[in-house]
Design an enzyme around this catalytic site. Structure first.
Site, PDB file in Angstrom:
ATOM      1  N   GLY A 104       1.423  13.665   5.149  1.00 20.99           N
ATOM      2  CA  GLY A 104       0.682  13.771   6.398  1.00 20.99           C
ATOM      3  C   GLY A 104      -0.071  12.501   6.757  1.00 20.99           C
ATOM      4  O   GLY A 104      -0.262  11.615   5.932  1.00 20.99           O
ATOM      5  N   GLY A 192       0.063  11.381  -1.051  1.00 18.57           N
ATOM      6  CA  GLY A 192      -0.736  12.317  -1.820  1.00 18.57           C
ATOM      7  C   GLY A 192      -0.120  12.673  -3.158  1.00 18.57           C
ATOM      8  O   GLY A 192       0.766  11.971  -3.665  1.00 18.57           O
ATOM      9  N   GLY A 194       1.936  15.032  -4.120  1.00 18.64           N
ATOM     10  CA  GLY A 194       3.375  15.240  -4.107  1.00 18.64           C
ATOM     11  C   GLY A 194       4.136  13.933  -4.041  1.00 18.64           C
ATOM     12  O   GLY A 194       5.143  13.737  -4.738  1.00 18.64           O
ATOM     13  N   ASP A 223      -7.893  15.420   2.440  1.00 22.48           N
ATOM     14  CA  ASP A 223      -8.702  16.515   1.906  1.00 22.48           C
ATOM     15  C   ASP A 223      -9.573  16.101   0.725  1.00 22.48           C
ATOM     16  O   ASP A 223     -10.393  16.891   0.261  1.00 22.48           O
ATOM     17  CB  ASP A 223      -7.802  17.671   1.454  1.00 22.48           C
ATOM     18  CG  ASP A 223      -7.090  18.350   2.605  1.00 22.48           C
ATOM     19  OD1 ASP A 223      -7.482  18.118   3.759  1.00 22.48           O
ATOM     20  OD2 ASP A 223      -6.148  19.122   2.347  1.00 22.48           O
ATOM     21  N   MET A 266      -9.796  20.613   8.114  1.00 24.86           N
ATOM     22  CA  MET A 266      -8.786  20.486   7.077  1.00 24.86           C
ATOM     23  C   MET A 266      -9.361  20.826   5.711  1.00 24.86           C
ATOM     24  O   MET A 266     -10.550  20.672   5.477  1.00 24.86           O
ATOM     25  CB  MET A 266      -8.217  19.074   7.087  1.00 24.86           C
ATOM     26  CG  MET A 266      -7.337  18.804   8.283  1.00 24.86           C
ATOM     27  SD  MET A 266      -7.278  17.059   8.700  1.00 24.86           S
ATOM     28  CE  MET A 266      -8.955  16.788   9.194  1.00 24.86           C
ATOM     29  N   ARG A 268      -6.737  22.352   2.616  1.00 26.60           N
ATOM     30  CA  ARG A 268      -5.727  23.336   2.224  1.00 26.60           C
ATOM     31  C   ARG A 268      -6.145  24.069   0.952  1.00 26.60           C
ATOM     32  O   ARG A 268      -6.092  25.295   0.873  1.00 26.60           O
ATOM     33  CB  ARG A 268      -4.395  22.618   2.018  1.00 26.60           C
ATOM     34  CG  ARG A 268      -3.252  23.504   1.594  1.00 26.60           C
ATOM     35  CD  ARG A 268      -1.977  22.690   1.469  1.00 26.60           C
ATOM     36  NE  ARG A 268      -1.523  22.228   2.763  1.00 26.60           N
ATOM     37  CZ  ARG A 268      -0.743  22.924   3.591  1.00 26.60           C
ATOM     38  NH1 ARG A 268      -0.347  24.136   3.227  1.00 26.60           N
ATOM     39  NH2 ARG A 268      -0.367  22.431   4.733  1.00 26.60           N
ATOM     40  N   ARG A 379      -6.775  13.657  12.026  1.00 26.37           N
ATOM     41  CA  ARG A 379      -5.744  12.958  11.251  1.00 26.37           C
ATOM     42  C   ARG A 379      -5.287  11.668  11.922  1.00 26.37           C
ATOM     43  O   ARG A 379      -4.887  10.717  11.254  1.00 26.37           O
ATOM     44  CB  ARG A 379      -4.517  13.861  11.063  1.00 26.37           C
ATOM     45  CG  ARG A 379      -4.662  14.939  10.045  1.00 26.37           C
ATOM     46  CD  ARG A 379      -3.589  16.009  10.180  1.00 26.37           C
ATOM     47  NE  ARG A 379      -2.312  15.549  10.675  1.00 26.37           N
ATOM     48  CZ  ARG A 379      -1.158  15.629   9.999  1.00 26.37           C
ATOM     49  NH1 ARG A 379      -1.166  16.122   8.790  1.00 26.37           N
ATOM     50  NH2 ARG A 379      -0.034  15.227  10.547  1.00 26.37           N
TER      51      ARG A 379
END
Length: 464
Positions: A104, A192, A194, A223, A266, A268, A379
């Protein structure tokens, strides 16, 4: 050496008094004739750094992970200090670097790109840097763009990423084939947890093939949910921009009788943006995050608190993180996006409907609720001054590390010092708000909201 259970050897160096260095890999670990192929650092003759005393980092400099200790505590875990070394393992003319952004959007992405390019060029004389288009899949779709100090000169003033981004698309073998075919020997990966897992897989495959390619990561998450590091770039900008949404919600709420402003931010799995934005604003009456369970009905529930605050003040502002309350909202089979993240239901929209329905049934308070979701506005903004400086230092640290031959690492701030951290420490878990910590207590004292820790029997508690 130790193993993390995934066939990856972790470099541990132990010293007296419980000292442990979680070291990062080096090209010389698997290219055994490399130590004789070193070169003087070009910074030695760079006029910009000639006035700096002890500019080069000592090989034994490390940074302690935890600085609050008891007098009898062991020295604990340390990380290698980031910065330029006296010797480098790449000749400037031989370097062919690439940069890729994944996942993102986040304020500061363009700043990191700019400073990797400018750091390589102005500090080390590297002239060949390419940008990989639209994330990992850009490696094997062969979409690239040449990056020079001129082409990136003002990109830090823009939001987003000039390289484009995407989720998923990771094929380790194809990516490394492309790296090898293009003669790339430094890979900078911005993303991030991942993305950094993907970067770790790329590093392992490069090591398996015995290639002289340094892989450096710059951790990115708006985040602030990456462990070990003090904070992630873009977080300060996000908290600052969130104030505009909260201020708008406050204006709407105070402009009508029994007005409620509901803002979804934001977060998650981690509620840092919501918590810090609430603390910064002082206009928020209730903050709900994934880490802290809450319930709606009954004594001490959210509905009761809303009614109480409206009777006291005539208005109310609620901030909710996107990952809060998902157990109550979710009604379908769990789905995932291309990065493997759980697809969330819109808790803000759900809460606005539930609150309206509840007070309509009660017929006691006639409320007016305004729901604001500024997610994509936040963002997409450029980084603020603080994040621009931080992004610059992260990028330069990554460049210094790659030129010094380190690989399989991310650059990150630990206790105010820039360090090199092994991939496995960044990807092993997520950083979350500790609701038994003083920072959450400060937030509760700011809003004077209930803790929602003792629901009545039979009440459905919403948690992550």
């Amino acid at each position: 050496m130790a193993s993390n259970g995934d066939d990856e050897q972790i470099k541990l160096v132990e010293g007296p008094a419980g000292y442990v260095l979680e070291d990062v890999p080096h090209l010389s670990d698997y290219i055994h004739d490399l130590p004789v192929l070193t070169y003087p650092n070009p910074l030695q003759s760079n006029p910009a750094y000639s006035v700096v005393r002890q500019y080069f980092v000592d090989e034994d400099d490390t940074v302690q992970e935890k600085i609050v200790v008891h007098k009898d505590s062991p020295r604990g875990t340390h990380f290698r200090r980031a910065g330029p070394r006296q010797k480098v393992y790449f000749k400037s003319a031989d370097v062919r670097a690439c940069i890729v952004t994944c996942g993102g959007l986040c304020p500061g992405l363009n700043t990191v790109i700019r400073e990797i390019v400018c750091g390589l060029h102005f500090m080390y004389g590297v002239t060949e840097v390419i940008g990989v288009d639209c994330g990992f899949r850009g490696f094997y779709s062969k979409n690239t763009v040449a990056l020079t100090p001129k082409t990136v000169s003002d990109i830090h003033k823009r939001g987003g990423t000039i390289l484009g981004t995407s989720r998923g698309g990771h094929d380790t073998s194809k990516i490394v084939d492309n790296i090898q075919d293009r003669g790339i020997n430094q890979v900078y990966i911005i993303g991030g947890d991942g993305t950094q897992k993907g970067a770790s897989a790329i590093y392992k495959e490069i090591r398996r093939r015995g290639l002289k390619v340094a892989v450096a990561g710059i951790p990115k998450t708006i985040d602030n949910d990456i462990p070990v590091i003090d904070k992630s770039f873009g977080f300060d900008s996000a908290v600052e921009e969130a104030q505009r949404a909260i201020n708008a919600a406050h204006v709407e709420a105070t402009s009508v009788e029994n007005g409620i402003g509901l803002v979804k931010l934001m977060g998650r799995y981690s509620g840092f943006i919501a918590m810090y934005a609430t603390l910064a604003s002082r206009d928020v009456d209730c903050c709900l995050i994934p880490e802290s369970p809450f319930y709606l009905e009954g004594k001490g529930g959210l509905y009761e608190f809303i009614a109480k605050r409206l009777r006291e003040n005539g208005h109310m502002v609620i901030v909710v993180a996107e990952g809060a309350g998902q157990d109550l909202v979710a009604e379908s089979v769990e789905q995932q996006d291309a990065s493997g993240n759980k697809l969330l239901k819109d808790v803000g929209l759900w809460m606005s409907l539930k609150i309206k329905e509840h007070f309509a049934k009660q017929s006691v308070l006639d409320i007016t609720l305004k729901y604001i979701d500024p997610t994509y506005m936040i963002r997409a903004i450029p980084a603020n001054a603080s994040d621009n400086v931080y992004s610059t230092l992260l990028a330069q640290s990554a460049v210094h590390g790659a030129m010094a031959g380190y690989t399989g690492f991310v650059s990150g701030l630990v206790n105010g010092r820039h360090t090199y951290i092994p991939f496995n420490r960044i990807t092993e878990k997520q950083n979350k708000v500790v609701i038994t910590d003083r920072m959450w207590a400060r937030m509760l004292s700011s809003t004077n909201q209930p803790s929602f820790m003792n629901p009545p029997k039979g009440t459905t508690v919403v948690s992550d």
